[in-house]
Design a protein around this motif. Structure first.
Motif, PDB file in Angstrom:
ATOM      1  N   GLU A   1       0.818  -1.220   0.000  1.00 39.53           N
ATOM      2  CA  GLU A   1       0.000   0.000   0.000  1.00 39.53           C
ATOM      3  C   GLU A   1       0.847   1.263   0.000  1.00 39.53           C
ATOM      4  N   TYR A   2       1.911   1.280   0.821  1.00 36.93           N
ATOM      5  CA  TYR A   2       2.754   2.473   0.901  1.00 36.93           C
ATOM      6  C   TYR A   2       4.159   2.080   1.339  1.00 36.93           C
ATOM      7  N   GLY A   3       5.078   3.032   1.209  1.00 32.82           N
ATOM      8  CA  GLY A   3       6.455   2.808   1.623  1.00 32.82           C
ATOM      9  C   GLY A   3       6.941   3.942   2.508  1.00 32.82           C
ATOM     10  N   THR A   4       8.124   3.754   3.084  1.00 37.19           N
ATOM     11  CA  THR A   4       8.694   4.718   4.024  1.00 37.19           C
ATOM     12  C   THR A   4      10.135   5.023   3.635  1.00 37.19           C
ATOM     13  N   CYS A   5      10.500   6.292   3.726  1.00 38.03           N
ATOM     14  CA  CYS A   5      11.869   6.731   3.471  1.00 38.03           C
ATOM     15  C   CYS A   5      12.378   7.453   4.714  1.00 38.03           C
ATOM     16  N   TYR A   6      13.566   7.084   5.184  1.00 39.18           N
ATOM     17  CA  TYR A   6      14.103   7.595   6.446  1.00 39.18           C
ATOM     18  C   TYR A   6      15.195   8.628   6.173  1.00 39.18           C
ATOM     19  N   VAL A   7      15.033   9.811   6.743  1.00 39.73           N
ATOM     20  CA  VAL A   7      16.001  10.893   6.575  1.00 39.73           C
ATOM     21  C   VAL A   7      16.288  11.514   7.940  1.00 39.73           C
TER      22      VAL A   7
END
Length: 214
Positions: free
Chosen positions: A59-65
């Motif tokens: 459904e969705y993804g995550t990007c870590y900054v």
């Protein structure tokens, strides 16, 4: 006194109106990642803190900054403890990013987050089940990101963001890729200067494999 149990399982479809919020900085952010992934890649494997929980990984993804290079280093390698194997550091690159548009994050560091029974385990606990459940709930309530402390920074000074986008994959409409800190397509290794800063402030040392303590 009751034993500490951390953040509770979030109720389904909870209304989080009034949850503390903060804008994601529109200036430079940093991400440390393997070169095979584009800096604007949003993952959904479930092996990171605010990844989609099981059943929602398409459904969705995550990007870590992180706000600083130091925070990106801690979030990537801090679990190794006092010593980090040099080959692990050499297998990653550091990228410099901007958000492409204003994003509103749910602020887990805000004192008033306790009104929603949020505890520090969402940022620093070893079990990712609760953070992933809360991340989905916050996303379902319209937040585009989660603001939290780098999980391996005891001072809680280094700030990170988990950005959401759907579906998983590259999302240039969310992240405006500035540059990998080197001329593309080559990637610059994580600098010795950053490694020295990490060693000075946190006592974490990057060592060759044959020099690591048994």
């Amino acid at each position: 006194m009751n034993a500490y149990s951390g953040s509770p399982e979030p109720p389904e479809r909870a209304n989080l109106r009034g949850f503390p919020k903060k804008a994601v900085p529109h200036g430079t952010l940093f991400r440390i990642h393997e070169p095979k992934w584009h800096p604007a890649y949003f993952g959904s494997k479930g092996d990171k803190r605010f990844d989609p929980p099981w059943g929602f990984r398409t459904e969705y993804g995550t990007c870590y900054v992180a706000e600083n290079q130091e925070g990106a280093f801690l979030e990537t390698f801090g679990r190794s403890g006092q010593f980090v194997a040099r080959h692990l550091v050499d297998e990653h690159v550091i990228s410099e990013l901007n958000t492409a548009s204003p994003l509103l994050s749910a602020d887990l560091n805000a004192p008033k987050a306790i009104q929603f029974q949020v505890a520090a385990d969402l940022s620093g606990g070893a079990d990712y089940t609760r953070p992933q459940q809360w991340g989905k709930l916050l996303r379902d309530n319209g937040y585009k990101a989660v603001r939290y402390s780098a999980s391996h920074d005891p001072s809680h000074a280094e700030i990170c963001f988990a950005l959401f986008a759907n579906p998983p994959g590259e999302h240039h409409e969310v992240i405006d890729y500035v540059r990998s800190l080197s001329p593309p397509p080559a990637s610059m290794p994580i600098s010795q200067q950053l490694q020295d800063q990490i060693q000075t402030r946190w006592g974490i040392t990057v060592l060759d494999a044959d020099r690591l303590p048994d």
